[in-house]
Design a protein around this motif. Structure first.
Motif, mmCIF file in Angstrom:
data_model
loop_
_atom_site.group_PDB
_atom_site.id
_atom_site.type_symbol
_atom_site.label_atom_id
_atom_site.label_comp_id
_atom_site.label_asym_id
_atom_site.label_seq_id
_atom_site.Cartn_x
_atom_site.Cartn_y
_atom_site.Cartn_z
ATOM 1 N N ALA A 450 -19.339 -51.263 -19.362
ATOM 2 C CA ALA A 450 -18.669 -50.824 -18.122
ATOM 3 C C ALA A 450 -19.650 -50.620 -16.971
ATOM 4 C CB ALA A 450 -17.914 -49.517 -18.389
ATOM 5 N N ASP A 474 -20.540 -42.663 -19.340
ATOM 6 C CA ASP A 474 -21.142 -43.794 -18.614
ATOM 7 C C ASP A 474 -21.004 -43.596 -17.107
ATOM 8 O OD1 ASP A 474 -18.750 -45.085 -17.516
ATOM 9 O OD2 ASP A 474 -18.215 -45.460 -19.611
ATOM 10 N N GLY A 478 -14.901 -46.459 -14.061
ATOM 11 C CA GLY A 478 -13.725 -45.734 -14.577
ATOM 12 C C GLY A 478 -12.644 -46.654 -15.130
ATOM 13 N N THR A 494 -9.528 -55.938 -21.564
ATOM 14 C CA THR A 494 -9.567 -56.493 -20.207
ATOM 15 C C THR A 494 -10.804 -57.385 -20.084
ATOM 16 O OG1 THR A 494 -10.825 -54.576 -19.484
ATOM 17 C CG2 THR A 494 -8.451 -54.481 -19.130
ATOM 18 N N THR A 499 -12.307 -58.242 -28.286
ATOM 19 C CA THR A 499 -11.175 -58.416 -29.215
ATOM 20 C C THR A 499 -10.125 -57.332 -28.962
ATOM 21 O OG1 THR A 499 -12.233 -57.001 -30.843
ATOM 22 C CG2 THR A 499 -12.616 -59.371 -31.047
ATOM 23 N N LEU A 503 -11.769 -49.634 -29.562
ATOM 24 C CA LEU A 503 -11.254 -48.266 -29.449
ATOM 25 C C LEU A 503 -10.207 -47.965 -30.519
ATOM 26 C CD1 LEU A 503 -11.022 -47.585 -25.614
ATOM 27 C CD2 LEU A 503 -12.553 -46.568 -27.283
ATOM 28 N N ALA A 504 -9.409 -48.994 -30.877
ATOM 29 C CA ALA A 504 -8.402 -48.781 -31.931
ATOM 30 C C ALA A 504 -9.099 -48.314 -33.212
ATOM 31 C CB ALA A 504 -7.628 -50.072 -32.169
HETATM 32 N N1 ATP Z 1 -16.220 -46.858 -21.044
HETATM 33 C C1 ATP Z 1 -15.262 -47.639 -20.524
HETATM 34 N N2 ATP Z 1 -15.214 -47.880 -19.208
HETATM 35 C C2 ATP Z 1 -14.247 -48.653 -18.663
HETATM 36 N N3 ATP Z 1 -13.285 -49.257 -19.374
HETATM 37 C C3 ATP Z 1 -13.296 -49.083 -20.716
HETATM 38 C C4 ATP Z 1 -14.258 -48.268 -21.358
HETATM 39 N N4 ATP Z 1 -13.996 -48.254 -22.679
HETATM 40 C C5 ATP Z 1 -12.909 -49.033 -22.854
HETATM 41 N N5 ATP Z 1 -12.492 -49.549 -21.688
HETATM 42 C C6 ATP Z 1 -11.344 -50.411 -21.467
HETATM 43 O O1 ATP Z 1 -10.557 -50.382 -22.636
HETATM 44 C C7 ATP Z 1 -10.347 -51.699 -23.133
HETATM 45 C C8 ATP Z 1 -10.259 -51.656 -24.639
HETATM 46 O O2 ATP Z 1 -11.505 -51.288 -25.171
HETATM 47 P P1 ATP Z 1 -11.851 -51.717 -26.629
HETATM 48 O O3 ATP Z 1 -13.190 -51.199 -26.964
HETATM 49 O O4 ATP Z 1 -10.719 -51.296 -27.503
HETATM 50 O O5 ATP Z 1 -11.820 -53.244 -26.551
HETATM 51 P P2 ATP Z 1 -12.911 -54.201 -25.858
HETATM 52 O O6 ATP Z 1 -14.124 -53.417 -25.544
HETATM 53 O O7 ATP Z 1 -12.204 -54.862 -24.737
HETATM 54 O O8 ATP Z 1 -13.202 -55.224 -26.978
HETATM 55 P P3 ATP Z 1 -14.080 -54.972 -28.277
HETATM 56 O O9 ATP Z 1 -13.124 -55.183 -29.374
HETATM 57 O O10 ATP Z 1 -15.131 -55.945 -28.160
HETATM 58 O O11 ATP Z 1 -14.561 -53.579 -28.228
HETATM 59 C C9 ATP Z 1 -11.521 -52.463 -22.597
HETATM 60 O O12 ATP Z 1 -11.208 -53.850 -22.502
HETATM 61 C C10 ATP Z 1 -11.777 -51.843 -21.243
HETATM 62 O O13 ATP Z 1 -10.896 -52.370 -20.288
#
Ligand code: ATP
Ligand code: MG
Length: 536
Positions: A450, A474, A478, A494, A499, A503-504
């Protein structure tokens, strides 16, 4: 008023006495140009003028205050002075019994008014006649000799009575206005008391209260507004409410809402808004018109409650439901897909080493890589199995972070970002080390992704009440409010190459450790808090 009345009374009294004595002692030769009749006429004329001007409210009651009153006073007093001189020259014989009869008339008129004065004058006249008849005087003679006294009595009754009445009327009016003023003051005091009570209630209200004019310019905010948004009243009074809002509504849309309310509509709903520090909070809002006593809308009242926590709980519930479903699916589907994939991968590997397929070797490598990628995604997905067995052992959270420190530092260095550790000594927690490492990696990776090069990611651990907290902060831009709801949903991403499982997985790991994840986000960055219960 009082002075002039008394002066008039004496003036008339002495003039009348002088007039009575005129026949015997006064000689017109001494004052060839004047005689007491002229004085009487002058004085009466003055009195009439005073009376008329007073009744029209032109004359001031204090004769020294206005020039006109002073002149009139002199005008009335002048004949009085002349009359006194006349009386002195006449030898001071102002002791006729008839003159005494003027006194009761004067008293009656000045105390009880015109009618009483006239009645008293009639009684006195009757007495004069009775006295005359008793002394065997002819009626015509009695009338003639007492004509001036009789007429003076009626005139006194009429004028002094009239002035007294005007005075008492004025007094009554004054009293009535003082009374109504008193009443009004009491009512105002009561209204003020009520207002100050209401003011305290509004000021201390647990709801956010904002009053704006019809164009959205803020006129009042209560304490809760400051507590929630961080804006002091002086920073927002006279500013337009739309300036304080996150721009999910255009100025035009905002104006439309205010116009609707100004037209008498009442609106409510749940919206998100921006605090002074840029953080987003959710509000349940009611916007309604304030009308004046004529029913015209003059202001807009905006009442709202901070429902961020409720919203978070609601999202958490939805997320947990989703996790349960995913967990069940992961357990069932994962193996069914993984097993055939393993067979396919085996055959692909076998064929890729065959001579006849050497021309397609690159394709085989590609296919195997894709299969591996799919397999790792399924592994991630499987890690969300709700019945996944984990091994919980007493571990130091800070220590786990330290062990993966070099890898994190390497990731950060590659993308030109900095890492800061603020690790406190925590009591040991029941943790599955592998899973916690995964959780930290996922949060750190998101934070790094981010941010722009040069920015800093802070990893903190500390104790807060009965929880041990891991915070990953971070300096990115945001998370947009509109995607906050979807955060943590498997495959929601996004990013071009994400993938959407990071976060899931974090949520499912946190769930298995009975930990809670909270997010604070704003224009200055995002912080993920993972709170572990210390009283496990
Ligand atoms: N620290 C953050 N700052 C801004 N947006 C975030 C942050 N953490 C998560 N997000 C948003 O949440 C979405 C989902 O995050 P998640 O970690 O689940 O998937 P990802 O990072 O897109 O893919 P990956 O599976 O590689 O982690 C991200 O695509 C991003 O848009
Ligand atoms: Mg991620």
């Amino acid at each position: 008023m009082e002075h002039t009345t008394v002066i008039h009374m004496f003036c008339i009294l002495i003039l009348t006495s002088a007039q009575i004595l005129n026949n015997e002692f006064y000689s017109a030769d001494i004052y060839p140009a004047l005689d007491t009749r002229s004085f009487v006429i002058l004085s009466f004329f003055g009195l009439v003028v005073i009376f008329l001007l007073r009744s029209k409210g032109v004359l001031d009651s204090n004769p020294t205050k206005s020039l006109l009153s002073l002149l009139l006073l002199c005008y009335v007093t002048f004949p009085l002075v002349l009359a006194i001189i006349t009386a002195i020259l006449a030898g001071g014989s102002l002791n006729y019994v008839e003159v005494v009869l003027l006194l009761p008339v004067l008293i009656a008129a000045s105390i009880m008014g015109k009618i009483a004065g006239i009645c008293m004058a009639t009684v006195c006249t009757t007495l004069l006649f009775v006295y005359g008849i008793y002394n065997k005087l002819p009626v015509a003679f009695i009338f003639e000799s007492n004509l001036i006294v009789i007429s003076m009595m009626y005139v006194i009754a009429w004028f002094i009575g009239g002035i007294t009445e005007i005075e008492s009327e004025n007094r009554a009016q004054l009293k009535a206005s003082i009374d109504s003023l008193k009443k009004e003051i009491i009512q105002r005091k009561k209204a003020e008391e009520r207002l100050s009570k209401l003011n305290v209630a509004v000021e201390q209200s647990p709801s956010i209260v904002v009053i704006t004019d019809l164009h959205g310019y803020i006129e009042y905010v209560n304490k809760k507004f400051t507590t929630v948004t961080g804006y002091l009243p002086k920073e927002v009074i006279n500013r337009n409410f739309s300036d304080l809002r996150i721009d999910f509504l255009s100025r035009e849309q905002f104006n439309q809402i205010w116009r609707d309310v100004a037209a008498g509509k009442e609106l409510d709903g749940t919206v998100y808004n921006k605090k002074k520090n840029g953080d987003i909070f959710w509000e349940s809002v009611n916007i309604c018109p304030i009308r004046n006593s004529d029913g015209i809308v003059t202001h807009v009242l905006r009442l709202s409650e901070d429902v961020t926590e409720a919203k978070r709980m609601e999202k958490e519930m939805i997320r947990l439901d989703r996790l349960n479903l995913i967990g069940e699916m992961a357990a069932g589907l994962g193996h069914e897909i993984r097993n055939p994939m393993t067979s396919v991968r085996g055959f692909l590997q076998l064929f890729s080493s065959k001579k006849e397929f050497q021309n397609y070797k690159n394709y085989f490598v590609l296919m195997i890589n894709e299969l591996d990628r799919a397999n790792s995604i399924i592994s991630d997905y499987l890690s969300m199995d709700k019945d996944k067995i984990i091994v919980l052992e007493p571990k130091s959270l800070s220590h786990i972070i330290e062990t993966i420190g070099p890898k994190i530092r390497l990731d950060a260095k590659k993308s030109g970002k900095k890492i800061v550790y603020l690790l406190e000594k925590l009591p040991p927690l029941l943790l599955d080390e592998k899973e916690i490492k995964q959780l930290i990696f996922n949060l750190v990776r998101n934070g790094l992704e981010a941010m722009k090069p040069g920015q800093t990611l802070t990893i903190k651990t500390y104790v807060e009440g009965t929880t041990a907290v891991l915070a990953v902060q971070d300096q990115g831009s945001g998370i947009k409010p509109e995607i906050m709801d979807k955060i943590g949903t498997p495959f929601f991403t996004t990013k071009d190459h994400g993938t959407g499982l990071g976060l899931a997985i974090c949520y499912s790991i946190a769930k298995r450790h009975k930990a809670a994840i909270d997010i604070e986000t704003g224009a200055h960055g995002t912080t993920f808090f993972v709170r572990f219960n210390l009283e496990q």
